[in-house]
Design a protein around this motif. Structure first.
Motif, mmCIF file in Angstrom:
data_model
loop_
_atom_site.group_PDB
_atom_site.id
_atom_site.type_symbol
_atom_site.label_atom_id
_atom_site.label_comp_id
_atom_site.label_asym_id
_atom_site.label_seq_id
_atom_site.Cartn_x
_atom_site.Cartn_y
_atom_site.Cartn_z
ATOM 1 N N LEU A 23 38.434 17.509 62.656
ATOM 2 C CA LEU A 23 38.968 16.163 62.852
ATOM 3 C C LEU A 23 38.169 15.405 63.909
ATOM 4 C CD1 LEU A 23 42.804 16.796 62.607
ATOM 5 C CD2 LEU A 23 41.312 15.716 60.923
ATOM 6 N N ASN A 24 37.711 16.087 64.950
ATOM 7 C CA ASN A 24 36.861 15.433 65.953
ATOM 8 C C ASN A 24 35.529 15.014 65.352
ATOM 9 O OD1 ASN A 24 38.706 15.589 68.021
ATOM 10 N ND2 ASN A 24 37.890 17.505 68.837
ATOM 11 N N ASP A 25 34.953 15.857 64.508
ATOM 12 C CA ASP A 25 33.690 15.510 63.854
ATOM 13 C C ASP A 25 33.861 14.306 62.935
ATOM 14 O OD1 ASP A 25 32.456 17.591 65.168
ATOM 15 O OD2 ASP A 25 32.410 18.941 63.428
ATOM 16 N N ILE A 26 34.958 14.269 62.205
ATOM 17 C CA ILE A 26 35.227 13.136 61.322
ATOM 18 C C ILE A 26 35.419 11.861 62.144
ATOM 19 C CG2 ILE A 26 36.922 12.150 59.721
ATOM 20 C CD1 ILE A 26 37.298 15.008 58.636
ATOM 21 N N GLY A 27 36.121 11.969 63.265
ATOM 22 C CA GLY A 27 36.304 10.815 64.141
ATOM 23 C C GLY A 27 34.978 10.316 64.700
ATOM 24 N N THR A 32 30.621 6.321 64.691
ATOM 25 C CA THR A 32 29.201 6.009 64.511
ATOM 26 C C THR A 32 29.007 4.964 63.419
ATOM 27 O OG1 THR A 32 28.642 8.257 65.203
ATOM 28 C CG2 THR A 32 26.937 7.021 64.040
ATOM 29 N N LEU A 33 29.731 5.103 62.316
ATOM 30 C CA LEU A 33 29.633 4.119 61.235
ATOM 31 C C LEU A 33 30.133 2.746 61.680
ATOM 32 C CD1 LEU A 33 30.747 6.248 58.160
ATOM 33 C CD2 LEU A 33 28.474 5.365 58.655
ATOM 34 N N ILE A 35 30.110 1.534 64.762
ATOM 35 C CA ILE A 35 29.119 0.962 65.683
ATOM 36 C C ILE A 35 27.897 0.472 64.914
ATOM 37 C CG2 ILE A 35 27.506 1.546 67.546
ATOM 38 C CD1 ILE A 35 29.743 3.308 68.701
ATOM 39 N N ALA A 36 27.449 1.260 63.942
ATOM 40 C CA ALA A 36 26.303 0.838 63.129
ATOM 41 C C ALA A 36 26.637 -0.441 62.373
ATOM 42 C CB ALA A 36 25.904 1.950 62.166
ATOM 43 N N ASP A 37 27.824 -0.529 61.812
ATOM 44 C CA ASP A 37 28.251 -1.732 61.095
ATOM 45 C C ASP A 37 28.275 -2.933 62.028
ATOM 46 O OD1 ASP A 37 29.382 -3.184 58.826
ATOM 47 O OD2 ASP A 37 31.280 -3.132 59.948
ATOM 48 N N LEU A 38 28.732 -2.725 63.251
ATOM 49 C CA LEU A 38 28.798 -3.813 64.217
ATOM 50 C C LEU A 38 27.414 -4.365 64.528
ATOM 51 C CD1 LEU A 38 30.458 -5.472 66.289
ATOM 52 C CD2 LEU A 38 30.011 -3.632 67.904
ATOM 53 N N PHE A 39 26.464 -3.490 64.822
ATOM 54 C CA PHE A 39 25.152 -3.947 65.259
ATOM 55 C C PHE A 39 24.197 -4.270 64.115
ATOM 56 C CE2 PHE A 39 26.572 -1.965 69.190
ATOM 57 C CZ PHE A 39 26.281 -2.979 70.075
ATOM 58 N N VAL A 40 24.396 -3.681 62.947
ATOM 59 C CA VAL A 40 23.468 -3.908 61.844
ATOM 60 C C VAL A 40 23.933 -5.044 60.940
ATOM 61 C CG1 VAL A 40 22.472 -2.838 59.787
ATOM 62 C CG2 VAL A 40 22.623 -1.544 61.899
ATOM 63 N N VAL A 41 25.236 -5.211 60.781
ATOM 64 C CA VAL A 41 25.752 -6.209 59.838
ATOM 65 C C VAL A 41 26.401 -7.390 60.564
ATOM 66 C CG1 VAL A 41 27.370 -6.590 57.947
ATOM 67 C CG2 VAL A 41 26.092 -4.461 58.064
ATOM 68 N N LYS A 42 27.385 -7.117 61.381
ATOM 69 C CA LYS A 42 28.187 -8.200 61.957
ATOM 70 C C LYS A 42 27.448 -8.968 63.046
ATOM 71 C CE LYS A 42 32.463 -5.956 60.750
ATOM 72 N NZ LYS A 42 33.613 -5.213 61.197
#
Length: 64
Positions: A23-27, A32-33, A35-42
């Motif tokens: 569950l920690n790995d999934i979190g 990470t996804l 943060i990537a969405d924030l900086f790459v798309v938004k």
């Protein structure tokens, strides 16, 4: 071909330590996804809209 999932013992439980780690790995993957969405798309979209609205405002002011 035999289904390997049928070989799994159903009466055994997964240890809590292993559940917590998964569950920690999934979190961490989800974070990470996000943060990537924030900086790459938004973030670039926000700048694009900001500059586009600024240039539209400047054009409207010059016409008036």
């Amino acid at each position: 071909m035999e289904n390997p999932f049928k070989k799994i013992l159903h009466h055994n439980e997964v240890p809590n330590v292993l559940k917590k780690k998964v569950l920690n790995d999934i979190g961490m993957i989800k974070l990470t996804l996000d943060i990537a969405d924030l900086f790459v798309v938004k973030y670039p979209n926000t700048f694009g809209e900001l500059f586009s609205s600024t240039s539209n405002n400047n054009q409207n002011k010059t016409k008036n």
